[in-house]
Design a protein around this motif. Structure first.
Motif, PDB file in Angstrom:
ATOM      1  N   UNK B 185      27.444  24.211   9.052  1.00  0.00           N
ATOM      2  CA  UNK B 185      27.132  23.827  10.424  1.00  0.00           C
ATOM      3  C   UNK B 185      28.008  22.666  10.866  1.00  0.00           C
ATOM      4  N   UNK B 194      24.694  23.406  23.386  1.00  0.00           N
ATOM      5  CA  UNK B 194      23.826  22.534  22.611  1.00  0.00           C
ATOM      6  C   UNK B 194      23.538  23.043  21.208  1.00  0.00           C
ATOM      7  N   UNK B 195      24.013  24.250  20.887  1.00  0.00           N
ATOM      8  CA  UNK B 195      23.779  24.785  19.554  1.00  0.00           C
ATOM      9  C   UNK B 195      24.926  24.386  18.632  1.00  0.00           C
ATOM     10  N   UNK B 196      24.586  24.021  17.388  1.00  0.00           N
ATOM     11  CA  UNK B 196      25.668  23.727  16.439  1.00  0.00           C
ATOM     12  C   UNK B 196      26.465  24.997  16.144  1.00  0.00           C
ATOM     13  N   UNK B 198      28.514  27.443  13.430  1.00  0.00           N
ATOM     14  CA  UNK B 198      28.425  27.764  12.002  1.00  0.00           C
ATOM     15  C   UNK B 198      29.611  28.652  11.654  1.00  0.00           C
ATOM     16  N   UNK B 250      28.177  16.171  10.813  1.00  0.00           N
ATOM     17  CA  UNK B 250      26.926  16.691  11.397  1.00  0.00           C
ATOM     18  C   UNK B 250      25.734  16.496  10.466  1.00  0.00           C
TER      19      UNK B 250
END
Lengths: 433, 433
Positions: B185, B194-196, B198, B250
């Motif tokens: 991530x 807003x989403x990490x 991957x 992160x």
């Protein structure tokens, strides 16, 4: 994952009478795995039943185990279960199934295969090659976060990342070991000479966690998908992540906790198998409105449906004065494993997602499992607001943090209508100076 | 600690001709310990000499080792040196002394005891039960700190605490292993949903470190005093603490680096013994005016005088295109172990100061050893200012971080007037997708 079978049948009784008592941790429906020494003899593989321990090697030597169960018993020779855990889950399932049959009330009693549990020494079930501790209790993360880092009670990555750190494997000990209060550096006193202090920790704490052991691992570079992660878990225990808060506060920025937690970690010695826990699986924690769904590699339907655990957790405290005055231990905290924000399978999937290899017998901790109410705050840091609001014990003693002589015991219990309750045994440690 | 003896005599030559060449890493004055497999045969204890490896077990079987040296050779049977490292330092000193005599040019040549190093596979020298990584390079702490946490380049505890974290033991590998680019991530993109993210790490980095192995350890609760800590170190290697910077940034708040570093750690396979390094010990880093003296439990006169190490360190890079075009590797970084703010003995003393038990064969890393100049910044993070100022290679290729196919090699050399220089062999890893 939750399919129950005849090994969970609540009508079943054992010829070991203590297994049939109300409140027994180890009825025939449980049968946890462990390593024990009868007085003066070498460590060996045992399965707990009532107040006794079945010597699995002796059962095998008597020709009572066949096929995969015999293979499992052979792999478990010596003083650690790593090689048994390396085998496929079906081996352990079959071993437990045959031991159920062997201990069933309808089978011929074989008391010569049993040892009195109270007369045996219990060891770590595996040689713990790697120990990882998660931070999956969201109520703990918020409560402890607010005390350690008021600006940032819940880290911004919390709802995306099953946060964890590598713990110290060498200092993991089985229940009953003394915990020596560590020395260490603490932050300079405000208004002092600017030098950190060094000496015995003044803020020694417990952390109520569950632990779990890895079965067949994965090769380096070969992640375990979340849908397969649950079956890589052999079973569960209770885990006390003893923490020295003054040392932790000073050392942990930027690389995380180190000496504040590596002086001792205590686990309950019995591995309550994933098989025994099937009746007590529950859905993963329902995420509050507005929380994001887990990323794809952490999301599996079956895990969301039944990857959680309903385990009631209790923390008991006994002070030296209470023992001197003949008082029993008192409950200071209760909680439940349902308060974990991430399931064990998600923890395994995350841990291996970058390619890190997990080895059979590795130990993973869940992180402190606080609940939403005050009485469920599962460390003294949280429960006493950093020591500012001490707990008052029945005899009037107060505790902000742990005192020398304090004996901390975790117990746990699974209950569900239509099933026989099971327990975990005790996870106990006593603070010595 | 620095007393030299006849094993360091620069006039000494070996009957192994490649050991006498200028620039040899393994002259008779070095004799590092390791574990090797001759083609198709089981791993065994070896000592490097020139381009060859002495089969120590074979030398012992031939009756060439006596007393403590024989005891050491016997403890080293099997594929790991933990039991040899558990013995007192005097055993290893005597073993090295007898092997010097055996390989001396004046002794009868015994080529039947040697294997061609190039035809052997080299393994980890010990079963690494615990791996700890320090943060003792102050120039690195400042440079990397400024990039990862601009507000707080040097943590406030840095000059008091030899900061460290527990690393992942299971993923430590000997030189020559492939390093698979990890997935993980990374922080949500600013202006994104807003989403990490991957996926495969986009900021894969090296970290130039030294590693060292623990000899006789300590019991839980029984710290090793700093004055005794140096003699608990068997010897040193080179260590690449591969780091995925996007994953690290992160995940690392609040509990430190986890998956960003646990996908692989590479060490050079030879343990250059503390005995061989005696001529190259130097005073601990002189602390700049205004820096505090270490606390008492980290302060020892002899360690301050000679606890440092003068080891010249070099990082080589070879890209897939360079190899395809027949070009050799190019130097991208040079540094020196003298830039460590804490001595290895201080690291051992700190690590055990709270009671944490160190086991024989445990691996400790120093942390990235950057120097004060730009060319001495010992990770790409620092060297390229977080990727913003890529390095240009001789063939015009540029690197902000590592690309698939990049082969990174660390080498090192100790030099001092009046002594034969010694080296460490290579610590190499190649990035694969």
């Amino acid at each position: 994952m939750t399919a129950c079978d005849e090994t969970h049948d609540p009508r079943r009784r054992s010829w070991v009478a203590t297994a049939n008592r109300d409140g027994a941790d180890f009825p025939i429906q449980n049968l946890p795995f462990g390593v024990f020494s009868p007085a003066g003899r070498a460590p060996r593989f045992g399965i707990a039943i009532g107040d006794s321990i079945l010597d699995v090697g002796a059962a095998h030597a008597a020709g009572l185990l066949i096929g995969a169960a015999a293979e499992g018993a052979e792999a478990a020779q010596g003083g650690a279960l790593n090689a048994l855990f390396a085998l496929p889950a079906s081996v352990r399932t079959e071993l437990r199934r045959q031991v159920v049959a062997l201990l069933d009330a309808a089978a011929p009693p074989r008391p010569e295969l049993l040892h009195d549990g109270a007369a045996c020494r219990l060891h770590l079930p595996t040689e713990v090659r790697n120990y990882t501790d998660f931070f999956a209790g969201i109520h703990h993360a918020r409560a402890a976060g607010a005390l350690l880092a008021p600006d940032n009670p819940l880290p911004s990555n919390y709802k995306w990342v099953p946060i964890a750190y590598h713990g110290r494997a060498s200092s993991v000990r089985a229940s009953g070991s003394e915990v020596r209060r560590p020395q260490g550096q603490r932050a300079p006193r405000s208004g002092g000479d600017g030098r950190p202090g060094f000496g015995p920790s003044q803020l020694l704490d417990l952390e109520l966690e569950m632990g779990f052991y890895i079965g067949p691992g994965n090769d380096l570079g070969d992640p375990i998908p979340v849908a397969e992660a649950g079956e890589r878990i052999v079973g569960f225990c209770l885990l006390n992540d003893w923490s020295a808060r003054d040392i932790q506060r000073w050392e942990m920025v930027p690389l995380g906790p180190f000496l504040s937690k590596s002086f001792s970690t205590t686990v309950s010695p019995w591995v309550v198998t994933s098989d025994a826990l099937r009746p007590f699986r529950v859905p993963a924690m329902v995420r509050p409105e507005g929380d994001p769904a887990p990323l794809d590699h952490l999301l599996d339907g079956a895990d969301q449906e039944a990857g959680g655990l309903d385990v009631e957790l209790t923390v008991w405290l006994s002070t030296a004065r209470m023992r001197a005055e003949g008082q029993g231990p008192t409950v200071i905290i209760t909680s439940n494993a349902q308060y974990l924000y991430w399931t064990p399978a998600q923890m395994v999937a995350h841990h291996s997602s970058g390619g890190c290899n997990l080895l059979p017998g590795d130990l993973l901790g869940t992180g402190t499992i606080s609940g939403p109410t005050r009485a469920q705050l599962s460390s003294l840091l949280e429960l006493t607001m950093g020591g500012r609001e001490p707990v008052t014990l029945p005899n009037g003693e107060q505790r902000g943090f742990l005192a020398d002589g304090d004996e901390v015991t975790f117990t746990a219990r699974c209950r569900r209508d239509g099933f026989v309750p099971i327990g975990f045994g005790a996870c106990t440690g006593t603070i010595v100076p």
